[in-house]
Enzyme design. Structure first.
Site, mmCIF file in Angstrom:
data_model
loop_
_atom_site.group_PDB
_atom_site.id
_atom_site.type_symbol
_atom_site.label_atom_id
_atom_site.label_comp_id
_atom_site.label_asym_id
_atom_site.label_seq_id
_atom_site.Cartn_x
_atom_site.Cartn_y
_atom_site.Cartn_z
ATOM 1 N N SER A 53 0.897 -1.014 -0.075
ATOM 2 C CA SER A 53 -0.207 0.045 0.087
ATOM 3 C C SER A 53 0.828 1.122 -0.155
ATOM 4 C CB SER A 53 -0.966 0.134 1.014
ATOM 5 O OG SER A 53 -0.334 -0.147 2.446
ATOM 6 N N CYS A 83 -7.035 -6.237 -0.363
ATOM 7 C CA CYS A 83 -5.869 -6.140 0.476
ATOM 8 C C CYS A 83 -5.229 -4.883 0.688
ATOM 9 C CB CYS A 83 -4.756 -7.200 0.210
ATOM 10 S SG CYS A 83 -3.667 -7.646 1.428
ATOM 11 N N ARG A 110 -2.949 -2.187 9.142
ATOM 12 C CA ARG A 110 -1.860 -2.924 8.278
ATOM 13 C C ARG A 110 -1.089 -4.153 8.880
ATOM 14 N NH1 ARG A 110 2.385 0.679 5.808
ATOM 15 N NH2 ARG A 110 2.675 -1.131 4.542
ATOM 16 N N ILE A 139 -2.464 -12.674 2.921
ATOM 17 C CA ILE A 139 -1.128 -12.508 2.543
ATOM 18 C C ILE A 139 -0.637 -10.876 3.221
ATOM 19 C CG2 ILE A 139 0.743 -12.329 0.977
ATOM 20 C CD1 ILE A 139 -1.193 -13.737 -1.282
ATOM 21 N N HIS A 175 -7.399 -12.111 -0.680
ATOM 22 C CA HIS A 175 -7.078 -11.986 -2.217
ATOM 23 C C HIS A 175 -8.018 -12.853 -3.033
ATOM 24 C CE1 HIS A 175 -2.987 -9.680 -2.567
ATOM 25 N NE2 HIS A 175 -3.086 -9.930 -1.267
ATOM 26 N N GLU A 177 -8.703 -12.638 -6.079
ATOM 27 C CA GLU A 177 -8.144 -13.111 -7.367
ATOM 28 C C GLU A 177 -7.256 -14.205 -7.594
ATOM 29 O OE1 GLU A 177 -7.216 -10.783 -5.444
ATOM 30 O OE2 GLU A 177 -4.825 -10.530 -5.562
HETATM 31 N N1 GLN Z 1 0.897 -5.688 3.957
HETATM 32 C C1 GLN Z 1 0.632 -5.035 2.764
HETATM 33 C C2 GLN Z 1 0.492 -3.475 2.950
HETATM 34 O O1 GLN Z 1 0.443 -3.032 4.036
HETATM 35 C C3 GLN Z 1 -0.647 -5.401 2.040
HETATM 36 C C4 GLN Z 1 -0.345 -6.865 1.442
HETATM 37 C C5 GLN Z 1 -1.033 -7.313 0.333
HETATM 38 O O2 GLN Z 1 -1.651 -6.469 -0.382
HETATM 39 N N2 GLN Z 1 -1.141 -8.471 0.186
HETATM 40 O O3 GLN Z 1 0.488 -2.656 1.937
#
Ligand code: GLN
Length: 207
Positions: A53, A83, A110, A139, A175, A177
């Protein structure tokens, strides 16, 4: 306008773009990777993919995406964040992230599930979907720490909200997708995109 075969843009700055593209096409809609703000005019809906992000936020600021996306959202563009995309849709994060779209009345945490369970899969039940449960891949996922009254929680995991909808905005911590289950992409195209327009965004993106 949302017609029979809408065009869904996928913000293609970083992250899982191709997988969303495939899922959208398998739903029978058109998928358009978006690399420049001007291309936003061509789409009926927008997906902000998972990735990192902080990186996606910085690139959105650098390439001038933040205001054009907020403007299109105020006009009715539906947005689905997965995510990292959920984080970018949030009005704030626990960590105080800088470049957010701030379109949804949610606060994201996060990497919320901690190091030991960095990545995992879980069956979650989604309000509005028939069984079977949805196999969700997390993830380094965020969770939704707080949500305003206008936000509908569609699924939780371990007592934490992980899928939420607010008017034409949909956000999930996992996720969709990366599995073959198209129900969430279909839900975005068939329900969220046709739903009520309601946008928190003002000029600086804050409600
Ligand atoms: N941990 C990531 C973040 O803070 C997000 C992880 C993901 O999109 N799989 O941006």
């Amino acid at each position: 306008m949302v017609d029979k075969s809408p065009t869904i843009g996928i913000l293609a700055l970083q992250g899982a773009v191709r997988e969303h593209q495939r899922a959208i096409e398998r739903c029978g809609a058109k998928a358009l990777p978006i690399k420049r703000p001007v291309e936003l005019a061509l789409v009926d809906g927008l997906i902000i993919p998972g990735g990192e992000s902080t990186t996606i936020g910085k690139l959105m600021a650098e390439y001038g995406f933040l205001e054009p996306i907020r403007r299109r959202a105020a006009e009715g563009l539906a947005v689905f964040g997965t995510c990292a995309g959920l984080i970018l849709l949030a009005k704030e994060t626990v960590e105080g992230s800088e470049h957010l779209l701030r379109l949804m009345d949610i606060k994201a945490r996060r990497n919320a599930f901690g190091r030991q369970v960095d990545s995992f899969e879980a069956d979650i039940s989604i309000d509005a979907f028939e069984p079977p449960a949805f196999r969700a891949m997390f993830i380094r996922a965020p969770w939704i720490e707080d949500a305003g009254a206008g936000v509908r929680v569609l699924a939780g995991y371990n007592g934490r909200a992980v899928l939420v909808q607010e008017a034409r905005f949909l956000a999930c911590a996992f996720h969709p997708e990366l599995t073959n289950d198209l129900r969430l992409h279909r839900y975005f195209i068939e329900e969220v995109m046709k739903g009520e327009v309601g946008c928190q965004a003002t000029q600086n993106g804050r409600p």
